[in-house]
Design an enzyme around this catalytic site. Structure first.
Site, PDB file in Angstrom:
ATOM      1  N   LYS A  11       0.845  -1.195   0.000  1.00  0.00           N
ATOM      2  CA  LYS A  11       0.000   0.000   0.000  1.00  0.00           C
ATOM      3  C   LYS A  11       0.884   1.249   0.000  1.00  0.00           C
ATOM      4  O   LYS A  11       2.007   1.239   0.498  1.00  0.00           O
ATOM      5  CB  LYS A  11      -0.960   0.050   1.194  1.00  0.00           C
ATOM      6  CG  LYS A  11      -0.319   0.217   2.577  1.00  0.00           C
ATOM      7  CD  LYS A  11      -0.239   1.651   3.051  1.00  0.00           C
ATOM      8  CE  LYS A  11       0.539   1.827   4.313  1.00  0.00           C
ATOM      9  NZ  LYS A  11       1.684   2.292   4.631  1.00  0.00           N
ATOM     10  N   ASP A 132      -2.589  -1.842  10.122  1.00  0.00           N
ATOM     11  CA  ASP A 132      -2.729  -1.793   8.655  1.00  0.00           C
ATOM     12  C   ASP A 132      -3.460  -3.015   8.092  1.00  0.00           C
ATOM     13  O   ASP A 132      -3.796  -3.049   6.905  1.00  0.00           O
ATOM     14  CB  ASP A 132      -1.337  -1.739   7.988  1.00  0.00           C
ATOM     15  CG  ASP A 132      -0.792  -0.317   7.918  1.00  0.00           C
ATOM     16  OD1 ASP A 132      -1.601   0.623   7.849  1.00  0.00           O
ATOM     17  OD2 ASP A 132       0.443  -0.160   7.931  1.00  0.00           O
TER      18      ASP A 132
HETATM   19  P1  ATP Z   1       4.003  -0.241   7.950  1.00  0.00           P
HETATM   20  O1  ATP Z   1       3.863   0.645   6.747  1.00  0.00           O
HETATM   21  O2  ATP Z   1       2.775  -1.044   8.266  1.00  0.00           O
HETATM   22  O3  ATP Z   1       4.604   0.427   9.133  1.00  0.00           O
HETATM   23  P2  ATP Z   1       6.388  -1.247   6.875  1.00  0.00           P
HETATM   24  O4  ATP Z   1       6.160  -1.411   5.421  1.00  0.00           O
HETATM   25  O5  ATP Z   1       7.090   0.004   7.303  1.00  0.00           O
HETATM   26  O6  ATP Z   1       5.013  -1.380   7.571  1.00  0.00           O
HETATM   27  P3  ATP Z   1       7.124  -4.006   7.145  1.00  0.00           P
HETATM   28  O7  ATP Z   1       7.791  -4.345   5.848  1.00  0.00           O
HETATM   29  O8  ATP Z   1       5.758  -4.504   7.358  1.00  0.00           O
HETATM   30  O9  ATP Z   1       7.200  -2.448   7.426  1.00  0.00           O
HETATM   31  O10 ATP Z   1       8.130  -4.542   8.272  1.00  0.00           O
HETATM   32  C1  ATP Z   1       8.268  -4.003   9.569  1.00  0.00           C
HETATM   33  C2  ATP Z   1       9.004  -5.040  10.409  1.00  0.00           C
HETATM   34  O11 ATP Z   1       8.127  -6.165  10.608  1.00  0.00           O
HETATM   35  C3  ATP Z   1      10.242  -5.636   9.734  1.00  0.00           C
HETATM   36  O12 ATP Z   1      11.399  -4.953  10.105  1.00  0.00           O
HETATM   37  C4  ATP Z   1      10.283  -7.070  10.206  1.00  0.00           C
HETATM   38  O13 ATP Z   1      11.134  -7.233  11.317  1.00  0.00           O
HETATM   39  C5  ATP Z   1       8.860  -7.380  10.689  1.00  0.00           C
HETATM   40  N1  ATP Z   1       8.150  -8.405   9.865  1.00  0.00           N
HETATM   41  C6  ATP Z   1       7.462  -9.441  10.351  1.00  0.00           C
HETATM   42  N2  ATP Z   1       6.906 -10.160   9.384  1.00  0.00           N
HETATM   43  C7  ATP Z   1       7.222  -9.565   8.217  1.00  0.00           C
HETATM   44  C8  ATP Z   1       6.926  -9.849   6.854  1.00  0.00           C
HETATM   45  N3  ATP Z   1       6.178 -10.902   6.492  1.00  0.00           N
HETATM   46  N4  ATP Z   1       7.435  -9.017   5.918  1.00  0.00           N
HETATM   47  C9  ATP Z   1       8.164  -7.938   6.289  1.00  0.00           C
HETATM   48  N5  ATP Z   1       8.478  -7.642   7.557  1.00  0.00           N
HETATM   49  C10 ATP Z   1       8.015  -8.426   8.527  1.00  0.00           C
END
Ligand code: ATP
Length: 282
Positions: A11, A132
């Site tokens: 997203k 989210d």
């Molecule tokens: P948001 O925008 O919801 O804050 P994000 O895109 O910034 O999310 P994610 O890629 O969801 O961040 O990852 C945040 C943390 O979640 C990662 O550093 C990792 O340690 C943990 N994590 C757990 N499961 C997953 C997964 N399936 N994919 C990515 N990260 C994951």
């Protein structure tokens, strides 16, 4: 059928406003969220034990496995699943990659195992795992309010985007902590602005859409990761109006011209580890 593969689309936030903070520490937000074609592929397979692998190393417990274990416990099931995630979405990038994977696991498991659970129950379970996840379960274009549980579906349009990430993982928690004073700035006019942006996606130019974008986390995110400012400057030099997605460090821009998008991706890739052109999911 003993396996299923489900797309887990990332997203972007056309808009993100911080309206306050609840006593329990959750932030009250108003976001205009949009699913995009950039996606992980999540495969669920019946197995002898519950396990999870991914095409890139992921630190800590995987949210996708956590989601399955919670669903399994809630419904008192005994089946076991092996989950494999082909990661295409950059990690900790403000693109909700982990939440997208968790939502794909919930949807995939319900379909694979024909689980008796209503959409409302699935959304509540999703929210208990992450703010989210309700949006990722529903998808498209939505006004997302509260702590992520108030979803207003809007009519999505197919728009071309350039998306790039500077390669630094950004902790959402750290950005919220650095936001400080912005947390108190409730704005009544923001809802109308978000709806106007949603409306504009149907036909307005990229410049007009970009003029309606907003992200209250930008200053704090840029302070924590100065590369964000450098990446944004590169977008601007290419004639694109850069926006921050979520807490960063991913930057995106709407683009009207497929040729410009292709050229921009090639140029951005010379300096940054991740750049793609893709469409929103309509
Ligand atoms: P948001 O925008 O919801 O804050 P994000 O895109 O910034 O999310 P994610 O890629 O969801 O961040 O990852 C945040 C943390 O979640 C990662 O550093 C990792 O340690 C943990 N994590 C757990 N499961 C997953 C997964 N399936 N994919 C990515 N990260 C994951």
């Amino acid at each position: 059928m003993n396996s299923i593969t489900v797309a887990a689309p990332a997203k972007i936030n056309w808009r993100l406003e911080i309206l306050g903070k609840r006593a329990d520490g959750y932030h009250i937000l108003r976001m205009l969220n949009q699913q995009v074609e950039l996606a992980d592929a999540v495969t669920l397979k019946l197995a002898d034990a519950d396990t999870c692998t991914a095409s890139v190393p992921i630190e800590g417990a995987n949210l996708a496995l956590k989601a399955w274990l919670k669903l399994k416990e809630q419904l008192g099931r005994t089946e076991c699943l092996h989950i494999h995630i082909e990661k295409n979405i950059p990690l900790a990038a403000g693109l909700a990659g982990g939440s997208a994977d968790a939502a794909a696991v919930l949807r995939g498991a319900v379909q694979l195992l024909q689980l008796p659970i209503s959409d409302a129950e699935l959304l509540a379970l999703g929210l208990s795992l992450g703010a989210d996840i309700p949006f990722c379960l529903t998808g498209g274009l939505m006004l997302v309010e509260g702590i992520g549980e108030e979803l207003t579906p809007l009519t999505p349009s197919r728009r071309l985007l350039v998306i790039a990430n500077p390669g630094c993982q950004q902790s959402t928690k750290a950005v919220f902590a650095a936001c400080g004073a912005a947390v108190a700035a409730a704005r009544d006019e923001g809802r109308g602005e978000a709806l106007a942006l949603a409306e504009s996606l149907g036909g307005a130019t990229a410049a007009a859409v970009a003029a309606l974008c907003r992200n209250d986390m930008l200053a704090a995110a840029e302070q924590l990761s100065p590369q964000i400012g450098e990446l944004m400057a590169d977008f601007a030099a290419l004639g694109l109006a850069p926006q921050l997605s979520g807490s960063g460090a991913t930057v995106f821009a709407p683009c009207d011209d497929p040729q410009l998008a292709e050229q921009a991706v090639a140029r951005l890739k010379e300096r940054w580890p991740f750049a793609v052109a893709c469409h929103t999911i309509a």
